[in-house]
Design a protein around this motif. Sequence first.
Motif, PDB file in Angstrom:
ATOM      1  N   SER A 276       0.836  -1.195   0.000  1.00  0.00           N
ATOM      2  CA  SER A 276       0.000   0.000   0.000  1.00  0.00           C
ATOM      3  C   SER A 276       0.873   1.248   0.000  1.00  0.00           C
ATOM      4  O   SER A 276       2.099   1.188   0.116  1.00  0.00           O
ATOM      5  CB  SER A 276      -0.920  -0.009   1.229  1.00  0.00           C
ATOM      6  OG  SER A 276      -0.161   0.027   2.427  1.00  0.00           O
ATOM      7  N   ARG A 277       0.214   2.408  -0.090  1.00  0.00           N
ATOM      8  CA  ARG A 277       0.932   3.678  -0.063  1.00  0.00           C
ATOM      9  C   ARG A 277       1.621   3.897   1.271  1.00  0.00           C
ATOM     10  O   ARG A 277       2.712   4.469   1.344  1.00  0.00           O
ATOM     11  CB  ARG A 277      -0.048   4.828  -0.341  1.00  0.00           C
ATOM     12  CG  ARG A 277      -0.521   4.882  -1.779  1.00  0.00           C
ATOM     13  CD  ARG A 277       0.628   5.247  -2.696  1.00  0.00           C
ATOM     14  NE  ARG A 277       0.217   5.251  -4.093  1.00  0.00           N
ATOM     15  CZ  ARG A 277       1.050   5.469  -5.106  1.00  0.00           C
ATOM     16  NH1 ARG A 277       2.330   5.682  -4.857  1.00  0.00           N
ATOM     17  NH2 ARG A 277       0.620   5.452  -6.356  1.00  0.00           N
ATOM     18  N   ARG A 278       1.000   3.466   2.342  1.00  0.00           N
ATOM     19  CA  ARG A 278       1.615   3.593   3.659  1.00  0.00           C
ATOM     20  C   ARG A 278       2.864   2.738   3.762  1.00  0.00           C
ATOM     21  O   ARG A 278       3.870   3.158   4.343  1.00  0.00           O
ATOM     22  CB  ARG A 278       0.611   3.193   4.736  1.00  0.00           C
ATOM     23  CG  ARG A 278       1.103   3.394   6.155  1.00  0.00           C
ATOM     24  CD  ARG A 278       0.009   3.059   7.156  1.00  0.00           C
ATOM     25  NE  ARG A 278       0.480   3.257   8.518  1.00  0.00           N
ATOM     26  CZ  ARG A 278      -0.261   3.038   9.595  1.00  0.00           C
ATOM     27  NH1 ARG A 278      -1.520   2.618   9.448  1.00  0.00           N
ATOM     28  NH2 ARG A 278       0.237   3.233  10.792  1.00  0.00           N
ATOM     29  N   ASP A 279       2.815   1.545   3.190  1.00  0.00           N
ATOM     30  CA  ASP A 279       4.005   0.697   3.183  1.00  0.00           C
ATOM     31  C   ASP A 279       5.115   1.298   2.333  1.00  0.00           C
ATOM     32  O   ASP A 279       6.304   1.114   2.626  1.00  0.00           O
ATOM     33  CB  ASP A 279       3.655  -0.702   2.678  1.00  0.00           C
ATOM     34  CG  ASP A 279       2.716  -1.444   3.604  1.00  0.00           C
ATOM     35  OD1 ASP A 279       2.747  -1.159   4.811  1.00  0.00           O
ATOM     36  OD2 ASP A 279       1.927  -2.279   3.114  1.00  0.00           O
ATOM     37  N   SER A 281       5.968   4.466   1.991  1.00  0.00           N
ATOM     38  CA  SER A 281       6.725   5.447   2.767  1.00  0.00           C
ATOM     39  C   SER A 281       7.656   4.757   3.766  1.00  0.00           C
ATOM     40  O   SER A 281       8.801   5.194   3.959  1.00  0.00           O
ATOM     41  CB  SER A 281       5.764   6.385   3.503  1.00  0.00           C
ATOM     42  OG  SER A 281       4.950   5.663   4.412  1.00  0.00           O
ATOM     43  N   LYS A 282       7.195   3.670   4.390  1.00  0.00           N
ATOM     44  CA  LYS A 282       8.052   2.939   5.317  1.00  0.00           C
ATOM     45  C   LYS A 282       9.260   2.355   4.606  1.00  0.00           C
ATOM     46  O   LYS A 282      10.372   2.339   5.149  1.00  0.00           O
ATOM     47  CB  LYS A 282       7.259   1.826   5.990  1.00  0.00           C
ATOM     48  CG  LYS A 282       6.162   2.319   6.921  1.00  0.00           C
ATOM     49  CD  LYS A 282       5.435   1.146   7.560  1.00  0.00           C
ATOM     50  CE  LYS A 282       4.333   1.625   8.495  1.00  0.00           C
ATOM     51  NZ  LYS A 282       3.606   0.494   9.124  1.00  0.00           N
ATOM     52  N   ARG A 345       6.990  10.016   9.307  1.00  0.00           N
ATOM     53  CA  ARG A 345       5.696  10.690   9.233  1.00  0.00           C
ATOM     54  C   ARG A 345       5.652  11.751   8.142  1.00  0.00           C
ATOM     55  O   ARG A 345       4.587  12.043   7.595  1.00  0.00           O
ATOM     56  CB  ARG A 345       5.378  11.337  10.587  1.00  0.00           C
ATOM     57  CG  ARG A 345       5.392  10.361  11.752  1.00  0.00           C
ATOM     58  CD  ARG A 345       5.180  11.077  13.063  1.00  0.00           C
ATOM     59  NE  ARG A 345       5.290  10.154  14.201  1.00  0.00           N
ATOM     60  CZ  ARG A 345       5.206  10.543  15.469  1.00  0.00           C
ATOM     61  NH1 ARG A 345       4.997  11.821  15.756  1.00  0.00           N
ATOM     62  NH2 ARG A 345       5.312   9.644  16.432  1.00  0.00           N
TER      63      ARG A 345
END
Length: 388
Positions: A276-279, A281-282, A345
Amino acid sequence: MPALRPGPDRLAPRLSILDRYMLRQLLLALAASTGALATLIWLTQSLHFVSLVVGRGLSLRVFLELTSLLIPSFVAVILPITTFVVVQFIYQRFGTDRELTVMQAAGLSPFMMARPGLMCAAIATGACLLLNVWVVPVSYHAFRQYEFQIRNRMAAFLIQDGVFTQVSDSMTVYIRTRDKDGTLHGIMVEDDRTPGAEATILAEEGNLVIVGDQPRVVLFNGSRQEIDTHTGRLNVLTFARNTIDLSSPHGNHTRQPDANELPIAQLLHPDMHVYSRRDESKMVIEAWRRLSTPFCAFSFAMIGLLGAMGGNYSRQSSIIRPVLAILGVVAVQALTLAVQNLASRNLQLMPLMWICTLTPGLICAVILFWPEFRADRETPAPAGSPRP
């Protein structure tokens, strides 16, 4: 005493006898301290896996193979710290033994005295970079695969007599006795892998087999009991022979690796069909962390050199400067972790990760070496030369 080299040759690639002597002291101490600390951390972290040996009967060889795959990650974390400790300790010992004083009196500049420490820092930085970029992801991926195999497949072959063994989160197996030839007697299987169709399977005897790399149990003379959720009736099915798959319902091919297992190329360009998009960034933060944190070894070494060589020697300063150097390393490490947390963040703060790792070392280098280079530039021209 090795021949002294003039100022213009301070960057010469050839090492003198004095350079080799100091560098050998640094590298031996670095290897010993890093190995000892990594072994200590390995022993403490291995306690988390003792339950696999005690509770599931794993051999000592499997235990050592599994836990040894974590050692590269330990070394990558502690190597910058041990670099600082070694540089600080060795140069402090040189100062206490008046070796630095003799070198300075013999005409060696601060840069020439610090050159072995800089070489040690460069070796440690390169080793950390190699570990973060290649060795640690490969070893950690092998560790996760091995652990997954032990917990989800080998557990089926480690069933103990008279014990309710939880093969997986949705299956529990009990056997009364086991013969020497491997035949099982008094078998009960609680199978909850299918929601709404939980079943209890009883059998007089059975055998554990492996089919297609999947552990299975062949049951003889038993029954399958299942409650119908619509009518509430108990359905009982008897059988003379039945085979049950004891592996996890999700195979190895469905286990999604985390960011710590992926190489740099996949972290910088992840497959958005899987993550996903959140993954994403990580993963980007993890890639930048792997590339930036090795340079902490350089900054920590420079802090150690400044603490050992900055100022004149005295008993009071020999205690205060190391304490200030230790506090400086702690502050830089805390600031680096805080910046990594903030960058996770807000991706716009990622350049701060490089600033936190490189700037302290550059500042220490300027404080330690700038007076020397400024004096070289301000050296007056030889007599008889024309004035500008």
